[in-house]
Write an enzyme that holds these catalytic residues in place. Structure first.
Site, PDB file in Angstrom:
ATOM      1  CB  CYS A   2      83.781  10.161  -8.287  1.00 11.22           C
ATOM      2  SG  CYS A   2      82.627   8.951  -8.971  1.00 11.22           S
ATOM      3  CB  CYS A   5      85.531   8.534 -12.519  1.00  9.24           C
ATOM      4  SG  CYS A   5      85.075  10.002 -11.545  1.00  9.24           S
ATOM      5  CB  CYS A  25      80.842  12.311 -10.020  1.00  9.11           C
ATOM      6  SG  CYS A  25      81.381  11.285 -11.398  1.00  9.11           S
ATOM      7  CB  CYS A 121      44.263 -18.591 -29.059  1.00  9.78           C
ATOM      8  SG  CYS A 121      43.633 -19.764 -27.835  1.00  9.78           S
ATOM      9  CB  CYS A 124      47.980 -21.620 -27.787  1.00  2.37           C
ATOM     10  SG  CYS A 124      47.059 -20.956 -29.198  1.00  2.37           S
ATOM     11  CB  CYS A 173      61.653 -14.596 -20.530  1.00  2.00           C
ATOM     12  SG  CYS A 173      60.910 -14.393 -18.891  1.00  2.00           S
ATOM     13  CB  CYS A 188      75.620 -19.802 -13.514  1.00  2.00           C
ATOM     14  SG  CYS A 188      74.261 -19.735 -12.326  1.00  2.00           S
ATOM     15  CB  CYS A 201      65.918 -23.747 -14.833  1.00  2.00           C
ATOM     16  SG  CYS A 201      67.108 -25.045 -15.277  1.00  2.00           S
ATOM     17  CB  CYS A 204      63.721 -27.393 -17.265  1.00  2.00           C
ATOM     18  SG  CYS A 204      63.652 -26.390 -15.753  1.00  2.00           S
TER      19      CYS A 204
END
Length: 328
Positions: A2, A5, A25, A121, A124, A173, A188, A201, A204
């Protein structure tokens, strides 16, 4: 053996995958999938290549029914999060999805989960507000405070170690509002949501493409915060005023490097390949000479194409995108 492993296994221990021809495996693949699903990574790739594993293979390899159900739930949430008409119930501990097609004119939505019925709503995505305009409410009072800290205990020998996570290290997100934690240490800023697959990003919190950090937006690949408005304006003015000189300098260096460097590189490459073969000295000399002459003929063409395409692209970017951003 494998490749994960490094243990010898019988042939029947290597299940086939529909996405690619790589083999590992079954025990390693199961452990790999356990970790991926536990970390909410739905688009699980092969351990050896970027090919995404098929859901049928994931179901076949995951032994625990709870993990299979969790994988199905994440798949469904990712599909719903990608639909712009999906709205999530804001009630605590609900997270019920409402498919709201054509509800912009009548924005009052009702959660359809049994026992909930929360009204919220469409615009929003907050609790229904019949007497006021939409306002983006904070996610939680604790995370809204810049000085807030989340403290998680970490197991240690003496039981006294604590891990503190600043509130600025946790963001949501922009597509599915899933909480994402990243230590804001200047690493990053290109983030990938594991729930819905959104690229955004960190600075922002906007969905991005691969050229976001090359645009004059103030967001950089690395850094803890975007550039200030003054710094952005000074940088853009410097690009506009200094672009002709910089482009001329780059072109002046690139042209002789390509014209002279390509024949030299070709000759050295052909000579190295010829020394490994069984060619005679005359044959090697002929091969090197032919390669150098061919590269001398091709290098001006490559130079002309590179300069003819690269210079207009750079000028278009500087006097198009940058100037437009500066005018704003």
């Amino acid at each position: 053996e494998c490749p994960l492993c490094l243990l010898p296994q019988p042939p029947e221990a290597f299940p086939s995958l529909a996405s690619c021809s790589h083999r590992s495996c079954q025990a390693c693949l199961q452990q790999y999938l356990r970790i991926a699903v536990s970390e909410s990574r739905v688009g699980v790739a092969c351990p050896h290549c970027p090919a995404a594993l098929q859901p049928a293979d994931v179901h076949r390899l995951l032994p625990e029914p709870a993990l299979r159900d969790k994988y199905e739930e994440f798949l469904l949430r990712r599909l719903l999060a990608a639909d712009p008409s999906t709205r999530w119930c804001p009630a605590p501990d609900c997270s019920y999805a409402v498919i709201a097609y054509g509800c912009a004119e009548c924005p009052r939505l009702t959660c359809g989960r049994e026992g909930c019925g929360t009204e919220f709503c469409y615009h929003c995505r907050q609790l229904w507000h019949p007497d006021g305009p939409c306002s983006e409410a904070p996610l939680t009072s604790d995370l809204a405070s810049p000085s807030a800290q989340l403290v998680y205990p970490e197991e240690s020998a003496n039981g006294e170690t604590l891990v503190q996570v600043e509130a600025e290290d946790i963001k949501v997100c922009p597509r599915c509002s899933a909480f994402i934690m990243k230590i804001n240490d200047g690493s990053c800023n290109r983030m990938n949501c594991t729930v819905c697959g959104c690229l955004f990003c960190w600075l922002c919190l906007q969905e991005i493409s691969d050229v976001h950090f090359l645009s004059p937006s103030g967001c950089t690949f690395w850094g803890k915060r975007p550039w200030s408005r003054t710094r952005k304006i000074l940088w853009q003015l410097g690009m506009v005023l200094g672009a002709p000189m910089v482009i001329s300098l780059v072109a002046g260096i690139a042209v002789p490097v390509i014209i002279i460097g390509l024949p030299i590189y070709t000759g050295r490459k052909v000579l190295a390949l010829g020394s490994l073969s069984s060619l005679s000295a005359c044959q090697q000399c002929f091969s090197v000479t032919s390669g150098v002459l061919l590269s001398l003929f091709v290098s001006p063409i490559i130079t002309a194409v590179t300069v003819g395409i690269g210079v207009p692209l750079m000028l278009t970017y500087v006097y198009g995108v940058v100037v437009l951003s500066l005018c704003r």
